[in-house]
Design a protein around this motif. Structure first.
Motif, PDB file in Angstrom:
ATOM      1  N   ILE A 139      -1.179   7.137 -11.800  1.00 57.04           N
ATOM      2  CA  ILE A 139      -1.821   5.917 -11.309  1.00 57.04           C
ATOM      3  C   ILE A 139      -1.257   5.578  -9.933  1.00 57.04           C
ATOM      4  CG2 ILE A 139      -2.194   3.464 -11.755  1.00 57.04           C
ATOM      5  CD1 ILE A 139      -3.288   5.102 -13.952  1.00 57.04           C
ATOM      6  N   LEU A 140      -2.126   5.461  -8.955  1.00 55.26           N
ATOM      7  CA  LEU A 140      -1.703   5.004  -7.628  1.00 55.26           C
ATOM      8  C   LEU A 140      -2.246   3.593  -7.410  1.00 55.26           C
ATOM      9  CD1 LEU A 140      -2.340   7.851  -5.059  1.00 55.26           C
ATOM     10  CD2 LEU A 140      -0.280   7.367  -6.395  1.00 55.26           C
ATOM     11  N   VAL A 141      -1.400   2.717  -6.933  1.00 54.11           N
ATOM     12  CA  VAL A 141      -1.813   1.332  -6.738  1.00 54.11           C
ATOM     13  C   VAL A 141      -1.459   0.864  -5.329  1.00 54.11           C
ATOM     14  CG1 VAL A 141      -1.540  -1.050  -7.548  1.00 54.11           C
ATOM     15  CG2 VAL A 141      -1.349   0.830  -9.168  1.00 54.11           C
ATOM     16  N   ALA A 142      -2.413   0.218  -4.690  1.00 50.41           N
ATOM     17  CA  ALA A 142      -2.116  -0.530  -3.465  1.00 50.41           C
ATOM     18  C   ALA A 142      -2.111  -1.988  -3.875  1.00 50.41           C
ATOM     19  CB  ALA A 142      -3.206  -0.304  -2.423  1.00 50.41           C
ATOM     20  N   TYR A 167       3.254  -1.436  -1.550  1.00 49.61           N
ATOM     21  CA  TYR A 167       2.999  -2.817  -1.121  1.00 49.61           C
ATOM     22  C   TYR A 167       3.359  -2.982   0.354  1.00 49.61           C
ATOM     23  CZ  TYR A 167       8.063  -3.783  -1.463  1.00 49.61           C
ATOM     24  OH  TYR A 167       9.418  -3.764  -1.284  1.00 49.61           O
ATOM     25  N   PRO A 168       2.684  -3.922   1.048  1.00 55.21           N
ATOM     26  CA  PRO A 168       2.991  -4.148   2.471  1.00 55.21           C
ATOM     27  C   PRO A 168       4.381  -4.786   2.598  1.00 55.21           C
ATOM     28  CG  PRO A 168       1.303  -5.692   1.719  1.00 55.21           C
ATOM     29  CD  PRO A 168       1.564  -4.771   0.577  1.00 55.21           C
ATOM     30  N   GLU A 169       5.203  -4.139   3.406  1.00 58.38           N
ATOM     31  CA  GLU A 169       6.599  -4.546   3.603  1.00 58.38           C
ATOM     32  C   GLU A 169       6.782  -6.070   3.746  1.00 58.38           C
ATOM     33  OE1 GLU A 169       7.919  -2.991   7.420  1.00 58.38           O
ATOM     34  OE2 GLU A 169       9.952  -2.817   6.658  1.00 58.38           O
ATOM     35  N   ASP A 170       5.963  -6.687   4.620  1.00 58.54           N
ATOM     36  CA  ASP A 170       6.146  -8.117   4.874  1.00 58.54           C
ATOM     37  C   ASP A 170       5.018  -8.958   4.295  1.00 58.54           C
ATOM     38  OD1 ASP A 170       8.488  -7.649   6.412  1.00 58.54           O
ATOM     39  OD2 ASP A 170       7.196  -7.002   8.068  1.00 58.54           O
ATOM     40  N   GLY A 171       4.281  -8.400   3.352  1.00 53.94           N
ATOM     41  CA  GLY A 171       3.067  -9.095   2.900  1.00 53.94           C
ATOM     42  C   GLY A 171       3.115  -9.655   1.489  1.00 53.94           C
ATOM     43  N   VAL A 172       4.297  -9.754   0.884  1.00 55.09           N
ATOM     44  CA  VAL A 172       4.354 -10.295  -0.482  1.00 55.09           C
ATOM     45  C   VAL A 172       5.425 -11.390  -0.550  1.00 55.09           C
ATOM     46  CG1 VAL A 172       3.589  -8.108  -1.501  1.00 55.09           C
ATOM     47  CG2 VAL A 172       6.031  -8.572  -1.323  1.00 55.09           C
ATOM     48  N   ALA A 192       7.581   0.329  -0.343  1.00 55.97           N
ATOM     49  CA  ALA A 192       7.004  -0.556   0.683  1.00 55.97           C
ATOM     50  C   ALA A 192       6.405   0.307   1.785  1.00 55.97           C
ATOM     51  CB  ALA A 192       8.089  -1.462   1.258  1.00 55.97           C
ATOM     52  N   ILE A 193       5.350  -0.172   2.434  1.00 60.62           N
ATOM     53  CA  ILE A 193       4.820   0.548   3.595  1.00 60.62           C
ATOM     54  C   ILE A 193       4.833  -0.362   4.825  1.00 60.62           C
ATOM     55  CG2 ILE A 193       3.298   2.020   2.198  1.00 60.62           C
ATOM     56  CD1 ILE A 193       1.070   0.317   3.859  1.00 60.62           C
ATOM     57  N   LYS A 194       4.982   0.292   5.983  1.00 60.59           N
ATOM     58  CA  LYS A 194       4.914  -0.456   7.238  1.00 60.59           C
ATOM     59  C   LYS A 194       3.448  -0.654   7.552  1.00 60.59           C
ATOM     60  CE  LYS A 194       9.197   1.566   8.808  1.00 60.59           C
ATOM     61  NZ  LYS A 194       9.659   2.882   9.282  1.00 60.59           N
ATOM     62  N   GLY A 195       2.925  -1.813   7.236  1.00 61.73           N
ATOM     63  CA  GLY A 195       1.503  -2.086   7.441  1.00 61.73           C
ATOM     64  C   GLY A 195       1.106  -3.239   6.546  1.00 61.73           C
ATOM     65  N   LYS A 479      12.815   1.679  -0.895  1.00 64.68           N
ATOM     66  CA  LYS A 479      12.304   2.558   0.149  1.00 64.68           C
ATOM     67  C   LYS A 479      11.114   1.938   0.901  1.00 64.68           C
ATOM     68  CE  LYS A 479      11.678   7.452   0.681  1.00 64.68           C
ATOM     69  NZ  LYS A 479      12.116   8.692   0.065  1.00 64.68           N
ATOM     70  N   THR A 480      11.095   2.142   2.233  1.00 65.84           N
ATOM     71  CA  THR A 480       9.937   1.759   3.046  1.00 65.84           C
ATOM     72  C   THR A 480       9.481   2.997   3.813  1.00 65.84           C
ATOM     73  OG1 THR A 480      10.873  -0.437   3.358  1.00 65.84           O
ATOM     74  CG2 THR A 480       9.104   0.204   4.853  1.00 65.84           C
TER      75      THR A 480
END
Ligand SMILES: *Cc1c(COP(=O)(O)O)cnc(C)c1O
Length: 498
Positions: A139-142, A167-172, A192-195, A479-480
């Motif tokens: 399962i992949l989740v955004a 999840y967006p690094e600064d979006g939660v 986390a992702i940069k975006g 991890k990011t």
């Protein structure tokens, strides 16, 4: 009952296939080939049933390839008093004259996503068994915050599955981040992702539809699926609570049978409000579907003008689960509204991918304005609304729900419409304690858990045990990655070489 793809009408799959695949190979979303009917006689009967029984009734109409025992197993495993802190599962609270809050956050992660993600793992593993896939499901989740945690909780340690959340690094919110990064379970991964959320969602969609990646997974005995609301198994459970709510209102004599209601939904990816639309098309009497957005008001503009244009500033708001500029499920609505014409959908969504913009036909614009009302508000207005509702009705709502309440007030002021109205309340205020307290004028200079205590003082609401327990949990995932490296993260987590 079969399911078609919005981008290829000749696709015809069973519900088990639609649920295990998540998204069609052509990039389209699975939609039911016809909508089953719910009659007023059904509504009367549903009034006397438990939530699990109501769910059984609705699923039986959509999952016609499931045996009754299989559906019963799924609904009983999900909708019980171990997972939810209220017997009603979806709690209907009276706010003021003719206005009800449909509290969808009484599940384990305190957001409405639990309503679907508590059952999706059962639907998915049952489907995989029926199809005899013999593959591990990945399962992949955004996530914009709530889906990730709800999916992790639903899938943790479910045999035959792995789950990875981006999840967006600064979006939660701080609480959302803590919920995800402390997640337990041997089959889970969080990154986390940069975006922003759209980057995460696009990254996941790109991995899903990459046939080379799919081949590599298959060679390793695995297959992807989705827990995002692009999966039909996420959407079907959401239809249930709207049907259930109407049955409850009739039983409680809050409406006469057949009397229409309005439904207000704080909207991001358009999944929750689309479920309300489906409930309406199945027979629930609905006057207006009211679509509420925060400053990321791409849907407000779309419903009011027929032009979808994502080329605009992205705002990070205090209602982060609605910080979305590409609302995936709109594709399903438009497929139905344009006469189920897959060519039209390919054209519009091709334009969206290339130019970030498309304009629907005049006929579709007309239906949109008949069925929907759309409005938006910014963070200042959201906070004012939280304060007003608290002062007037001693009711504390979270930041997302407040967007819906505010837009509903605007609607009522503009139209004078006094139809009985149900507002979807999508998260516990404790998930966003800082923003809610600051709206109430309380000092918020404290850590997340001290804020929870302060909110308990102010709201008099019990603190959800699952949130209180986070305080003592260790961070497992820190991890990011760049959005370009999401695929590498997936392979690494699965122990696969490219
Ligand atoms: C996901 C979410 C929303 C938006 O729901 P969609 O189905 O994506 O439109 C609104 N509020 C909260 C709290 C959420 O978690």
């Amino acid at each position: 009952m079969f399911y078609k793809s919005t981008r290829n009408s000749s696709v015809n799959v069973t519900s088990a296939q639609a649920i295990t695949q998540g998204i069609s190979k052509d990039g389209g979303l699975f939609v039911p080939s016809e909508l089953p009917a719910v009659t007023m006689k059904d509504i009367k009967e549903l009034g006397d049933m438990t939530y699990a029984q109501r769910a059984f009734f609705v699923f039986s109409k959509f999952l016609t390839d499931f045996k009754p025992d299989e559906i019963r197993y799924c609904v009983d495993s999900a909708y019980n008093d171990k997972n939810f802190d209220t017997d009603s599962i979806a709690e209907l609270a009276h706010l003021f004259d003719g206005t009800y809050m449909l509290e969808l956050w009484h599940g384990p992660t305190c957001a409405f996503k639990d309503m679907a993600l508590q059952i999706l793992p059962y639907l998915l593993t049952t489907s995989a068994k029926k199809l005899d896939l013999g593959k591990k499901i990945v399962i992949l989740v955004a996530t914009s915050g709530d889906t990730g945690k709800a999916a992790l909780e639903g899938f943790k340690d479910v045999p035959g599955t792995e789950i990875m959340v981006f999840y967006p690094e600064d979006g939660v919110s701080a609480m959302q981040k803590k919920q995800m990064t402390t997640q337990e379970g041997a089959n889970v991964g969080v990154c986390a992702i940069k975006g922003n959320f759209d980057d995460a969602q696009n990254g996941v969609k790109a991995i899903f539809t990459d046939t080379a990646i799919a081949d590599t997974l298959a060679a390793n005995g695995m297959q992807f699926s989705s827990a995002n609301s692009i999966n039909w198994g996420r959407l079907a459970p959401q239809i249930i609570y709207y049907i259930s709510t109407y049955a409850q209102l009739v039983k409680d004599q809050a409406v006469d049978i057949g009397e229409p209601i309005n439904i207000v939904v704080p909207t991001g990816n358009f999944g929750n409000i689309l479920a309300a639309y489906y409930a309406k098309k199945m027979g629930v009497p609905v006057n207006k579907l009211i679509c509420a957005s925060n400053s990321n008001n791409v849907l407000t503009d779309f419903i009011n003008t027929g032009v979808y244009d994502r080329n605009r500033q992205f705002f990070t708001t205090i209602s982060p689960s609605m910080d979305i500029l590409i609302s995936s499920n709109l594709e399903r609505l438009l497929y139905h509204l344009c006469g189920e014409n897959d060519e039209t959908i390919r054209e519009w969504f091709g334009k969206l991918a290339k130019e970030g913009r498309y304009e629907v036909s005049d006929e579709v614009k007309k239906v949109l304005s008949e069925e929907f009302y759309a409005g938006c508000c910014d963070d200042v207005q959201t906070k004012e609304c939280i304060k007003v509702i608290y002062d007037k009705y001693s009711y504390t709502c979270d930041t997302h729900t407040a967007v819906a309440v505010k837009v509903y007030q605007d609607y009522k002021a503009a139209t004078g419409d006094d139809t009985v109205t149900v507002i979807a309340s999508t998260a516990s205020p404790y998930k966003f304690s800082g923003s809610v307290l600051s709206a109430l004028g309380v000092d918020t200079d404290a850590d997340e858990f001290a804020l929870v205590d302060k909110l308990a003082d102010a709201s008099k609401l019990p603190v959800p045990a699952s949130l209180a327990a986070l305080k003592d949990k260790d961070i497992r995932f820190s991890k990011t990655v760049d959005k370009a490296d999401m695929k590498a993260y997936v392979f690494e987590s699965l122990g696969i070489k490219e």
